[in-house]
Design a protein around this motif. Structure first.
Motif, PDB file in Angstrom:
ATOM      1  N   THR A 107      -4.305   9.710   8.061  1.00 33.46           N
ATOM      2  CA  THR A 107      -4.152  10.668   7.194  1.00 33.46           C
ATOM      3  C   THR A 107      -3.995  12.003   8.022  1.00 33.46           C
ATOM      4  O   THR A 107      -4.409  11.930   9.355  1.00 33.46           O
ATOM      5  N   LYS A 108      -3.190  13.028   7.721  1.00 36.04           N
ATOM      6  CA  LYS A 108      -2.875  14.205   8.338  1.00 36.04           C
ATOM      7  C   LYS A 108      -3.967  15.334   8.093  1.00 36.04           C
ATOM      8  O   LYS A 108      -3.839  16.279   8.971  1.00 36.04           O
ATOM      9  N   ASP A 109      -4.815  15.247   7.345  1.00 41.55           N
ATOM     10  CA  ASP A 109      -5.712  16.366   6.838  1.00 41.55           C
ATOM     11  C   ASP A 109      -7.184  15.995   7.021  1.00 41.55           C
ATOM     12  O   ASP A 109      -7.957  16.467   6.427  1.00 41.55           O
ATOM     13  N   GLU A 110      -7.455  14.818   7.771  1.00 42.07           N
ATOM     14  CA  GLU A 110      -8.815  14.506   7.830  1.00 42.07           C
ATOM     15  C   GLU A 110      -9.294  14.530   9.599  1.00 42.07           C
ATOM     16  O   GLU A 110      -8.414  14.443  10.090  1.00 42.07           O
ATOM     17  N   GLN A 111     -10.575  14.752   9.724  1.00 39.58           N
ATOM     18  CA  GLN A 111     -11.025  14.536  11.044  1.00 39.58           C
ATOM     19  C   GLN A 111     -11.293  13.334  11.404  1.00 39.58           C
ATOM     20  O   GLN A 111     -12.373  12.966  11.265  1.00 39.58           O
ATOM     21  N   TRP A 112     -10.724  12.572  12.181  1.00 38.59           N
ATOM     22  CA  TRP A 112     -10.700  11.337  12.775  1.00 38.59           C
ATOM     23  C   TRP A 112     -11.404  11.553  14.050  1.00 38.59           C
ATOM     24  O   TRP A 112     -10.931  12.315  14.896  1.00 38.59           O
ATOM     25  N   ILE A 113     -12.567  10.536  14.401  1.00 35.02           N
ATOM     26  CA  ILE A 113     -13.102  10.626  15.681  1.00 35.02           C
ATOM     27  C   ILE A 113     -12.946   9.280  16.587  1.00 35.02           C
ATOM     28  O   ILE A 113     -12.569   8.296  16.111  1.00 35.02           O
ATOM     29  N   ALA A 114     -12.277   9.650  17.608  1.00 37.16           N
ATOM     30  CA  ALA A 114     -11.933   8.737  18.569  1.00 37.16           C
ATOM     31  C   ALA A 114     -13.191   7.955  19.573  1.00 37.16           C
ATOM     32  O   ALA A 114     -13.889   8.741  19.640  1.00 37.16           O
ATOM     33  N   PHE A 115     -12.870   6.487  19.283  1.00 38.69           N
ATOM     34  CA  PHE A 115     -13.835   5.962  20.198  1.00 38.69           C
ATOM     35  C   PHE A 115     -13.760   6.172  21.614  1.00 38.69           C
ATOM     36  O   PHE A 115     -12.674   6.449  21.885  1.00 38.69           O
ATOM     37  N   GLU A 116     -14.842   5.930  22.458  1.00 37.51           N
ATOM     38  CA  GLU A 116     -14.781   6.139  23.825  1.00 37.51           C
ATOM     39  C   GLU A 116     -14.467   4.711  24.188  1.00 37.51           C
ATOM     40  O   GLU A 116     -14.430   3.644  23.776  1.00 37.51           O
ATOM     41  N   PRO A 117     -13.536   4.682  25.483  1.00 42.55           N
ATOM     42  CA  PRO A 117     -13.169   3.187  25.960  1.00 42.55           C
ATOM     43  C   PRO A 117     -14.201   2.616  26.378  1.00 42.55           C
ATOM     44  O   PRO A 117     -15.313   2.834  26.748  1.00 42.55           O
ATOM     45  N   ASN A 118     -14.106   1.163  25.863  1.00 37.09           N
ATOM     46  CA  ASN A 118     -14.904   0.220  25.798  1.00 37.09           C
ATOM     47  C   ASN A 118     -16.364   0.392  25.166  1.00 37.09           C
ATOM     48  O   ASN A 118     -17.424  -0.115  25.516  1.00 37.09           O
ATOM     49  N   GLU A 119     -16.253   1.037  23.944  1.00 34.50           N
ATOM     50  CA  GLU A 119     -17.270   1.370  23.057  1.00 34.50           C
ATOM     51  C   GLU A 119     -17.237   0.244  21.976  1.00 34.50           C
ATOM     52  O   GLU A 119     -16.195  -0.002  21.387  1.00 34.50           O
ATOM     53  N   LEU A 120     -18.430  -0.311  21.824  1.00 31.93           N
ATOM     54  CA  LEU A 120     -18.667  -0.945  20.764  1.00 31.93           C
ATOM     55  C   LEU A 120     -19.595  -0.529  19.599  1.00 31.93           C
ATOM     56  O   LEU A 120     -20.547   0.157  19.827  1.00 31.93           O
ATOM     57  N   LYS A 121     -19.140  -0.321  18.276  1.00 30.02           N
ATOM     58  CA  LYS A 121     -19.738   0.228  17.272  1.00 30.02           C
ATOM     59  C   LYS A 121     -20.029  -0.713  16.306  1.00 30.02           C
ATOM     60  O   LYS A 121     -19.126  -1.661  15.848  1.00 30.02           O
ATOM     61  N   VAL A 122     -21.154  -0.568  15.491  1.00 29.21           N
ATOM     62  CA  VAL A 122     -21.547  -1.556  14.255  1.00 29.21           C
ATOM     63  C   VAL A 122     -21.681  -0.481  13.020  1.00 29.21           C
ATOM     64  O   VAL A 122     -22.316   0.611  13.191  1.00 29.21           O
ATOM     65  N   PHE A 123     -21.051  -1.077  12.039  1.00 28.94           N
ATOM     66  CA  PHE A 123     -20.990   0.155  10.755  1.00 28.94           C
ATOM     67  C   PHE A 123     -21.732  -0.703   9.845  1.00 28.94           C
ATOM     68  O   PHE A 123     -21.325  -1.983   9.516  1.00 28.94           O
ATOM     69  N   VAL A 124     -22.719  -0.266   9.034  1.00 27.06           N
ATOM     70  CA  VAL A 124     -23.488  -0.460   7.907  1.00 27.06           C
ATOM     71  C   VAL A 124     -23.659   0.162   7.002  1.00 27.06           C
ATOM     72  O   VAL A 124     -23.845   1.323   6.961  1.00 27.06           O
TER      73      VAL A 124
END
Length: 253
Positions: free
Chosen positions: A231-248
Protein backbone atom coordinates in the motif's frame (compact mmCIF):
# COMPACT_ATOMS: atom_id res chain seq x y z
CA UNK A 1 13.28 -13.33 -7.30
CA UNK A 2 9.94 -14.38 -5.82
CA UNK A 3 7.69 -12.36 -3.52
CA UNK A 4 6.09 -13.28 -0.19
CA UNK A 5 2.87 -12.33 1.59
CA UNK A 6 1.91 -13.40 5.10
CA UNK A 7 -0.92 -12.52 7.48
CA UNK A 8 -1.03 -13.34 11.18
CA UNK A 9 -4.26 -12.23 12.84
CA UNK A 10 -5.88 -12.02 16.26
CA UNK A 11 -9.27 -13.02 14.78
CA UNK A 12 -10.09 -14.88 11.54
CA UNK A 13 -9.50 -12.41 8.71
CA UNK A 14 -9.70 -12.61 4.93
CA UNK A 15 -6.77 -11.68 2.71
CA UNK A 16 -8.86 -10.35 -0.18
CA UNK A 17 -7.44 -6.80 -0.15
CA UNK A 18 -3.78 -7.79 0.23
CA UNK A 19 -4.05 -10.82 -2.07
CA UNK A 20 -5.66 -8.75 -4.85
CA UNK A 21 -2.71 -6.35 -4.94
CA UNK A 22 -0.21 -9.15 -4.44
CA UNK A 23 -1.55 -11.16 -7.41
CA UNK A 24 -0.86 -8.28 -9.78
CA UNK A 25 2.84 -8.81 -9.10
CA UNK A 26 2.46 -12.30 -10.52
CA UNK A 27 2.75 -11.21 -14.15
CA UNK A 28 0.95 -7.84 -14.42
CA UNK A 29 2.85 -5.16 -12.47
CA UNK A 30 5.93 -7.35 -11.97
CA UNK A 31 7.60 -10.39 -13.54
CA UNK A 32 6.81 -13.13 -11.00
CA UNK A 33 4.75 -15.19 -13.47
CA UNK A 34 6.13 -18.71 -12.90
CA UNK A 35 3.49 -19.93 -10.46
CA UNK A 36 1.76 -18.89 -7.28
CA UNK A 37 0.12 -20.32 -4.20
CA UNK A 38 -1.71 -19.45 -1.00
CA UNK A 39 -2.39 -21.40 2.22
CA UNK A 40 -5.12 -20.75 4.79
CA UNK A 41 -5.10 -22.44 8.20
CA UNK A 42 -8.54 -23.33 9.56
CA UNK A 43 -8.34 -24.89 13.02
CA UNK A 44 -6.42 -28.13 12.48
CA UNK A 45 -7.19 -28.01 8.77
CA UNK A 46 -5.39 -26.39 5.88
CA UNK A 47 -6.64 -25.05 2.57
CA UNK A 48 -3.72 -25.02 0.11
CA UNK A 49 -4.03 -23.68 -3.45
CA UNK A 50 -1.09 -23.75 -5.89
CA UNK A 51 -0.82 -23.16 -9.62
CA UNK A 52 2.11 -23.05 -12.05
CA UNK A 53 0.43 -20.35 -14.14
CA UNK A 54 0.64 -16.58 -13.65
CA UNK A 55 -1.28 -15.32 -10.60
CA UNK A 56 -2.43 -12.23 -12.50
CA UNK A 57 -4.14 -14.40 -15.14
CA UNK A 58 -5.09 -17.47 -13.08
CA UNK A 59 -8.83 -18.30 -12.85
CA UNK A 60 -8.16 -19.94 -9.47
CA UNK A 61 -6.55 -16.76 -8.12
CA UNK A 62 -9.49 -14.76 -9.45
CA UNK A 63 -11.89 -17.13 -7.65
CA UNK A 64 -10.02 -16.66 -4.36
CA UNK A 65 -10.08 -12.88 -4.74
CA UNK A 66 -13.88 -13.10 -4.79
CA UNK A 67 -14.26 -15.88 -2.20
CA UNK A 68 -13.06 -14.41 1.11
CA UNK A 69 -11.68 -17.34 3.13
CA UNK A 70 -10.92 -16.30 6.70
CA UNK A 71 -7.94 -17.47 8.73
CA UNK A 72 -5.60 -16.36 11.50
CA UNK A 73 -2.51 -17.45 9.50
CA UNK A 74 -2.14 -17.05 5.74
CA UNK A 75 0.95 -17.48 3.53
CA UNK A 76 1.06 -16.59 -0.18
CA UNK A 77 3.81 -16.61 -2.81
CA UNK A 78 4.35 -15.53 -6.42
CA UNK A 79 7.29 -17.20 -8.14
CA UNK A 80 10.06 -16.11 -10.46
CA UNK A 81 11.83 -19.39 -11.15
CA UNK A 82 15.58 -19.58 -10.45
CA UNK A 83 16.08 -23.19 -9.30
CA UNK A 84 13.69 -25.85 -10.60
CA UNK A 85 11.46 -25.81 -13.67
CA UNK A 86 8.07 -24.11 -13.87
CA UNK A 87 5.76 -26.89 -12.70
CA UNK A 88 3.02 -27.54 -10.18
CA UNK A 89 5.27 -29.46 -7.78
CA UNK A 90 7.62 -26.46 -7.60
CA UNK A 91 4.92 -23.93 -6.71
CA UNK A 92 5.05 -22.48 -3.18
CA UNK A 93 3.87 -22.64 -0.43
CA UNK A 94 4.93 -26.16 0.52
CA UNK A 95 3.23 -28.12 3.29
CA UNK A 96 4.34 -30.94 5.60
CA UNK A 97 3.05 -32.62 8.78
CA UNK A 98 4.97 -32.55 12.06
CA UNK A 99 3.67 -33.42 15.55
CA UNK A 100 0.19 -33.88 14.13
CA UNK A 101 0.04 -30.34 12.70
CA UNK A 102 0.30 -28.85 9.25
CA UNK A 103 3.36 -26.69 8.56
CA UNK A 104 3.54 -24.30 5.61
CA UNK A 105 6.64 -22.65 4.12
CA UNK A 106 7.41 -20.20 1.30
CA UNK A 107 10.83 -18.86 0.29
CA UNK A 108 12.18 -15.90 -1.65
CA UNK A 109 15.83 -16.14 -2.59
CA UNK A 110 18.46 -18.34 -4.19
CA UNK A 111 20.53 -20.97 -2.36
CA UNK A 112 23.68 -21.96 -4.26
CA UNK A 113 24.73 -25.63 -4.26
CA UNK A 114 22.41 -26.38 -1.35
CA UNK A 115 22.13 -30.16 -0.99
CA UNK A 116 21.40 -30.95 2.68
CA UNK A 117 21.44 -34.48 4.01
CA UNK A 118 17.80 -35.51 4.39
CA UNK A 119 16.35 -38.52 6.17
CA UNK A 120 13.53 -40.62 4.80
CA UNK A 121 10.60 -38.84 6.48
CA UNK A 122 11.13 -35.39 4.93
CA UNK A 123 11.93 -35.48 1.21
CA UNK A 124 11.25 -32.91 -1.53
CA UNK A 125 8.69 -33.69 -4.20
CA UNK A 126 9.90 -31.01 -6.61
CA UNK A 127 13.34 -29.75 -7.56
CA UNK A 128 13.61 -26.37 -5.80
CA UNK A 129 16.23 -25.30 -3.29
CA UNK A 130 13.31 -23.87 -1.29
CA UNK A 131 11.61 -27.22 -0.71
CA UNK A 132 14.92 -28.81 0.22
CA UNK A 133 15.45 -26.10 2.84
CA UNK A 134 11.93 -26.64 4.20
CA UNK A 135 12.46 -30.40 4.47
CA UNK A 136 15.72 -29.84 6.34
CA UNK A 137 14.10 -27.41 8.77
CA UNK A 138 11.30 -29.88 9.48
CA UNK A 139 13.81 -32.68 9.94
CA UNK A 140 15.94 -30.67 12.37
CA UNK A 141 12.93 -29.42 14.35
CA UNK A 142 11.72 -32.99 14.79
CA UNK A 143 15.20 -34.04 16.00
CA UNK A 144 15.49 -31.08 18.40
CA UNK A 145 12.27 -31.62 20.37
CA UNK A 146 10.91 -34.85 21.86
CA UNK A 147 7.39 -33.43 22.18
CA UNK A 148 5.38 -30.51 20.89
CA UNK A 149 7.40 -27.39 21.79
CA UNK A 150 6.07 -23.94 22.63
CA UNK A 151 6.28 -21.05 20.18
CA UNK A 152 9.14 -19.60 22.22
CA UNK A 153 11.07 -22.89 22.09
CA UNK A 154 10.50 -23.21 18.35
CA UNK A 155 11.76 -19.67 17.84
CA UNK A 156 14.97 -20.42 19.72
CA UNK A 157 15.56 -23.54 17.64
CA UNK A 158 14.90 -21.68 14.39
CA UNK A 159 17.41 -19.02 15.40
CA UNK A 160 20.02 -21.78 15.56
CA UNK A 161 18.98 -23.47 12.31
CA UNK A 162 18.50 -20.52 9.96
CA UNK A 163 22.18 -19.40 9.79
CA UNK A 164 23.12 -22.90 8.62
CA UNK A 165 20.98 -22.35 5.50
CA UNK A 166 21.58 -18.62 5.10
CA UNK A 167 25.28 -19.20 4.38
CA UNK A 168 24.28 -20.67 1.00
CA UNK A 169 22.56 -17.50 -0.26
CA UNK A 170 19.50 -15.31 0.20
CA UNK A 171 16.91 -16.85 2.50
CA UNK A 172 13.80 -14.74 3.00
CA UNK A 173 11.00 -17.01 4.18
CA UNK A 174 7.62 -17.35 5.88
CA UNK A 175 6.79 -20.38 8.05
CA UNK A 176 3.64 -21.22 10.02
CA UNK A 177 2.11 -24.10 11.95
CA UNK A 178 -1.26 -22.36 12.33
CA UNK A 179 -0.36 -21.15 15.82
CA UNK A 180 2.28 -18.56 14.92
CA UNK A 181 3.98 -17.15 11.83
CA UNK A 182 7.78 -16.89 11.58
CA UNK A 183 9.34 -14.46 9.09
CA UNK A 184 13.02 -14.28 8.26
CA UNK A 185 14.67 -11.48 6.29
CA UNK A 186 17.90 -12.17 4.46
CA UNK A 187 17.73 -9.25 2.03
CA UNK A 188 14.30 -7.56 2.06
CA UNK A 189 11.07 -7.90 4.05
CA UNK A 190 8.53 -5.45 5.52
CA UNK A 191 5.62 -5.62 7.94
CA UNK A 192 2.87 -3.54 9.48
CA UNK A 193 0.17 -4.13 12.10
CA UNK A 194 -3.39 -3.03 11.33
CA UNK A 195 -5.30 -2.47 14.55
CA UNK A 196 -7.69 -0.05 16.25
CA UNK A 197 -7.96 2.84 15.47
CA UNK A 198 -8.12 1.64 11.86
CA UNK A 199 -7.42 3.82 8.83
CA UNK A 200 -7.89 3.57 5.09
CA UNK A 201 -5.31 2.04 2.77
CA UNK A 202 -4.76 2.15 -1.00
CA UNK A 203 -3.06 -0.60 -2.98
CA UNK A 204 0.03 0.22 -5.02
CA UNK A 205 -0.64 -2.35 -7.75
CA UNK A 206 -4.37 -1.78 -8.26
CA UNK A 207 -6.79 1.12 -7.87
CA UNK A 208 -8.53 0.00 -4.68
CA UNK A 209 -8.92 1.83 -1.37
CA UNK A 210 -10.42 0.26 1.77
CA UNK A 211 -11.41 2.04 4.97
CA UNK A 212 -10.55 -0.63 7.54
CA UNK A 213 -12.52 1.24 10.22
CA UNK A 214 -15.68 0.26 8.32
CA UNK A 215 -14.90 -3.46 8.07
CA UNK A 216 -13.20 -4.23 11.40
CA UNK A 217 -14.14 -4.41 15.06
CA UNK A 218 -11.98 -2.87 17.83
CA UNK A 219 -10.59 -6.30 18.81
CA UNK A 220 -9.46 -7.18 15.30
CA UNK A 221 -5.75 -7.00 14.53
CA UNK A 222 -3.60 -8.25 11.65
CA UNK A 223 0.11 -8.26 10.97
CA UNK A 224 0.91 -8.19 7.25
CA UNK A 225 4.37 -9.30 6.09
CA UNK A 226 5.50 -8.67 2.50
CA UNK A 227 8.59 -8.59 0.31
CA UNK A 228 7.65 -5.13 -0.95
CA UNK A 229 5.03 -2.79 0.61
CA UNK A 230 1.56 -3.36 -0.85
CA UNK A 231 0.00 0.00 0.00
CA UNK A 232 1.04 3.59 -0.65
CA UNK A 233 -0.43 5.28 2.44
CA UNK A 234 0.61 3.03 5.36
CA UNK A 235 3.83 2.98 7.39
CA UNK A 236 5.67 -0.24 6.57
CA UNK A 237 8.51 -1.30 8.87
CA UNK A 238 11.62 -2.80 7.28
CA UNK A 239 13.17 -5.92 8.81
CA UNK A 240 16.83 -5.78 9.65
CA UNK A 241 19.08 -8.03 7.52
CA UNK A 242 19.22 -11.56 8.98
CA UNK A 243 16.35 -10.80 11.37
CA UNK A 244 13.89 -13.50 12.44
CA UNK A 245 10.54 -12.39 13.85
CA UNK A 246 7.64 -14.44 15.18
CA UNK A 247 4.08 -13.11 15.02
CA UNK A 248 1.29 -14.29 17.34
CA UNK A 249 -2.26 -12.88 17.47
CA UNK A 250 -1.33 -10.15 15.01
CA UNK A 251 1.71 -8.82 16.90
CA UNK A 252 5.48 -9.36 16.65
CA UNK A 253 6.79 -11.07 19.76
Amino acid sequence: MCQLLGLNCATPTDATFSFTGFCQRGGATDQHADGWGIAFFEGKGLRLFVDHHSAAASPMADFLRHYPLKSTNIIAHVRKATVGQVSLENAHPFARELWGRHWVFAHNGDLKDYQPRLHSHFQPVGSTDSERAFCWIMQELSKSHAGVPSVAELTLTLRELVPQIRQFGSFNFLLSNGEALWAHCSTKLYYLVRQHPFHQATLMDQDWTVDFAQVNQPGDRAAVIVTQPLTKDEQWIAFEPNELKVFVDGLPQ
